[in-house]
Motif scaffolding. Structure first.
Motif, PDB file in Angstrom:
ATOM      1  N   THR A  66       0.826  -1.212   0.000  1.00 37.28           N
ATOM      2  CA  THR A  66       0.000   0.000   0.000  1.00 37.28           C
ATOM      3  C   THR A  66       0.855   1.255   0.000  1.00 37.28           C
ATOM      4  O   THR A  66       0.503   2.258  -0.635  1.00 37.28           O
ATOM      5  CB  THR A  66      -0.948  -0.013   1.212  1.00 37.28           C
ATOM      6  N   THR A  67       1.982   1.243   0.682  1.00 37.83           N
ATOM      7  CA  THR A  67       2.840   2.429   0.731  1.00 37.83           C
ATOM      8  C   THR A  67       3.388   2.820  -0.631  1.00 37.83           C
ATOM      9  O   THR A  67       3.851   3.946  -0.813  1.00 37.83           O
ATOM     10  CB  THR A  67       4.020   2.188   1.687  1.00 37.83           C
ATOM     11  N   GLN A  68       3.312   1.927  -1.621  1.00 36.65           N
ATOM     12  CA  GLN A  68       3.887   2.207  -2.937  1.00 36.65           C
ATOM     13  C   GLN A  68       2.887   2.749  -3.945  1.00 36.65           C
ATOM     14  O   GLN A  68       3.280   3.124  -5.049  1.00 36.65           O
ATOM     15  CB  GLN A  68       4.523   0.924  -3.488  1.00 36.65           C
TER      16      GLN A  68
ATOM     17  N   GLY B  82      -5.968  -6.472  -1.336  1.00 38.36           N
ATOM     18  CA  GLY B  82      -6.843  -5.760  -0.405  1.00 38.36           C
ATOM     19  C   GLY B  82      -7.677  -4.682  -1.046  1.00 38.36           C
ATOM     20  O   GLY B  82      -8.736  -4.309  -0.532  1.00 38.36           O
ATOM     21  N   ASP B  83      -7.234  -4.152  -2.186  1.00 41.88           N
ATOM     22  CA  ASP B  83      -7.908  -3.031  -2.836  1.00 41.88           C
ATOM     23  C   ASP B  83      -7.976  -3.253  -4.345  1.00 41.88           C
ATOM     24  O   ASP B  83      -7.400  -2.502  -5.124  1.00 41.88           O
ATOM     25  CB  ASP B  83      -7.146  -1.725  -2.512  1.00 41.88           C
ATOM     26  N   PRO B  84      -8.675  -4.280  -4.800  1.00 38.07           N
ATOM     27  CA  PRO B  84      -8.755  -4.498  -6.248  1.00 38.07           C
ATOM     28  C   PRO B  84      -9.459  -3.369  -6.984  1.00 38.07           C
ATOM     29  O   PRO B  84      -9.105  -3.043  -8.118  1.00 38.07           O
ATOM     30  CB  PRO B  84      -9.521  -5.825  -6.370  1.00 38.07           C
TER      31      PRO B  84
ATOM     32  N   ASN C 126      -8.928   0.526 -11.139  1.00 38.07           N
ATOM     33  CA  ASN C 126      -9.264   1.864 -11.625  1.00 38.07           C
ATOM     34  C   ASN C 126      -8.039   2.737 -11.835  1.00 38.07           C
ATOM     35  O   ASN C 126      -8.118   3.766 -12.509  1.00 38.07           O
ATOM     36  CB  ASN C 126     -10.230   2.539 -10.658  1.00 38.07           C
ATOM     37  N   ALA C 127      -6.916   2.346 -11.264  1.00 43.39           N
ATOM     38  CA  ALA C 127      -5.670   3.085 -11.483  1.00 43.39           C
ATOM     39  C   ALA C 127      -4.995   2.708 -12.791  1.00 43.39           C
ATOM     40  O   ALA C 127      -3.981   3.303 -13.152  1.00 43.39           O
ATOM     41  CB  ALA C 127      -4.714   2.844 -10.319  1.00 43.39           C
TER      42      ALA C 127
ATOM     43  N   LEU D 264      -7.874   5.855   1.340  1.00 40.39           N
ATOM     44  CA  LEU D 264      -8.962   4.913   1.612  1.00 40.39           C
ATOM     45  C   LEU D 264     -10.286   5.623   1.797  1.00 40.39           C
ATOM     46  O   LEU D 264     -11.333   5.124   1.374  1.00 40.39           O
ATOM     47  CB  LEU D 264      -8.621   4.070   2.847  1.00 40.39           C
ATOM     48  N   ARG D 265     -10.249   6.814   2.394  1.00 38.36           N
ATOM     49  CA  ARG D 265     -11.481   7.592   2.559  1.00 38.36           C
ATOM     50  C   ARG D 265     -12.005   8.032   1.190  1.00 38.36           C
ATOM     51  O   ARG D 265     -13.205   7.911   0.899  1.00 38.36           O
ATOM     52  CB  ARG D 265     -11.233   8.807   3.448  1.00 38.36           C
TER      53      ARG D 265
END
Length: 449
Positions: free
Chosen positions: A75-77, A108-110, A115-116, A429-430
């Motif tokens: 996630t940090t990347q 964790g965030d497909p 979308n990226a 995330l928000r």
């Protein structure tokens, strides 16, 4: 050498960075295994870092019919990788590129990952799903029967389902043919499911071990390559060969370390167990287990996960141990001349003044006992119980403790950098949650914060 897949020449381009090389090596090893069995074409493999990825990608799209980009990341990347993918998509011919993602953040965030600008996300473990996908996709067959793939359809994330856990014995721990070598993963999965950690959600709560016979076989391969320092990847080194991951299998662990020592020492090598890139749990760090390290291994330190000095916070984090366990672990290490490096996470959710005070006092007490504090800042990560909690912040009391311990060599860590990331992740995330509620997609490469 170019290889034909039908009439298409295909290149695999790995975005290869230090932070992600272990996971990419494992995936490449799985691809090599399938290719060696004749189940895949022998793709042309390329590796690129930040400074080389654009010129290499441009060259490959001129020489090949299809360039498949493979990314694995934390996630940090994302604040670097998401804009990078957007720029690559805009710069390269769309019909010649395919972007694949895997690893902790994409799993964790497909939604955000797709979308990226990624075409497909490989969720959870990809040793089986990725080679299968490459085979069917590039022969224009239906990939939807392969578990572990997520993609966008009509602006919504569609998943083919969670894949079954892989048997570590079925796959190599690194990419031997390509010479991309790393420490040997001996255990995957963790039964504790700590509230801030992604490990259990990614790999399950039942530990899976690579058997000693297989581990020793790969140790022999490392030694044959002239690699003398033997290291291991595991969420908890002392849980190796435990059936549930909660109780130490002392006899089997000793037998393994004894055989490992015999093999490695005969070649003039050294064994590092329970230290980077692994750690140990405090309740498992006893005089019996530390004695094994002292007898059979070469590391002069152990990394022990404490995380907090507050019993209340430890329970909220589902740590499964107490501060007394931590103190006993430190004493056990010191008895055998092993330096305990004790992890703490600052700014954990639900902390109140008395919790912070307890943590500071505990750190100082351990430091006086000759432990070294490894300092972290809490970061909310996708697919954890704390993913929607506020970013960790360092209070004045904690900062004063850092300032006291740091110049004495009693504390180290990347808490400052992690605090910056924590805030960015919280905002990301928000924003992502708001976009999902509104049914919006992200534009390629546009940062959310």
């Amino acid at each position: 050498m170019f290889h034909l897949l039908g009439m298409r020449r295909v290149a695999l381009l790995f975005y290869y960075r230090k932070e992600n090389r272990y996971s990419l090596n494992v995936i490449l090893g799985a691809i090599e295994k399938e290719a060696s069995l004749g189940l895949l074409p022998n793709f042309d493999i390329f590796f690129a870092e930040d400074r080389t990825i654009f010129p290499l990608a441009e060259e490959l799209t001129r020489s090949f019919d299809l360039v498949i980009f493979l990314f694995s990341f934390f996630t940090t990347q994302i604040f670097q990788i998401f804009p990078l993918v957007g720029r690559l998509r805009h710069a390269l011919p769309r019909e010649k590129i395919l972007f694949l993602a895997g690893g902790p953040h994409p799993t964790g965030d497909p939604f955000g990952t797709l979308n990226a600008g990624f075409d497909f996300v490989f969720i959870f473990e990809a040793e089986e799903s990725l080679p299968k996908f490459l085979k069917v996709y590039l022969s224009s067959q239906d990939f939807k029967g392969i578990k572990g793939i997520a993609y966008l359809e009509g602006g919504r994330v569609v998943s083919t389902g969670r894949p079954k856990p892989v048997d570590l014995n079925d796959f190599p721990p690194f990419a031997e043919i390509s010479g991309r070598i790393n420490p040997i993963e001996i255990t995957r999965g963790c039964p504790f499911a700590c509230s801030y950690c992604q490990t259990s959600s990614l790999f399950g709560i039942k530990p899976r071990h690579r058997t000693p016979e297989v581990v020793l076989r790969y140790v022999e391969k490392l030694l044959a390559r002239g690699i003398k320092d033997i290291r291991f990847i595991t969420p908890n080194a002392f849980s190796y060969l435990s059936t549930d991951g909660k109780k130490v299998n002392l006899s089997e662990l000793q037998t393994f370390l004894k055989e490992l020592n015999r093999l490695v020492k005969s070649k003039g090598g050294r064994i590092f167990f329970g230290t980077f890139p692994s750690e140990v749990r405090p309740e498992h760090t006893t005089e019996e287990t530390v004695a094994l390290i002292k007898r059979y291994c070469d590391n002069d330190s152990l990394v022990i996960g404490a995380q907090s000095g507050s019993e209340r916070i430890l329970k909220l984090c589902r740590r499964g141990h107490t501060t007394a366990d931590v103190e006993r672990a430190v004493r056990a290490c010191l008895k055998f001349g092993i330096t305990p490096k004790v992890d703490f996470i600052f700014g954990l959710p639900y902390e109140e003044e008395e919790d912070v005070r307890a943590t500071v006092e505990f750190m100082k007490r351990l430091a006086k006992m000759s432990a070294i504090i490894h300092a972290h800042t809490f970061m909310p990560l996708p697919q954890t119980a704390f993913q929607n909690k506020p970013a960790g912040r360092i209070t004045r009391e904690v900062f004063n403790a850092i300032r006291e311990l740091l110049p004495k060599g009693k504390l180290f860590g990347s808490w400052e950098r992690q605090m910056e990331f924590a805030k960015k992740i919280e905002e990301y995330l928000r924003s992502l949650s708001q976009m999902r509620k509104r049914g919006l997609n992200l534009s390629y490469g546009e940062p959310l914060v």
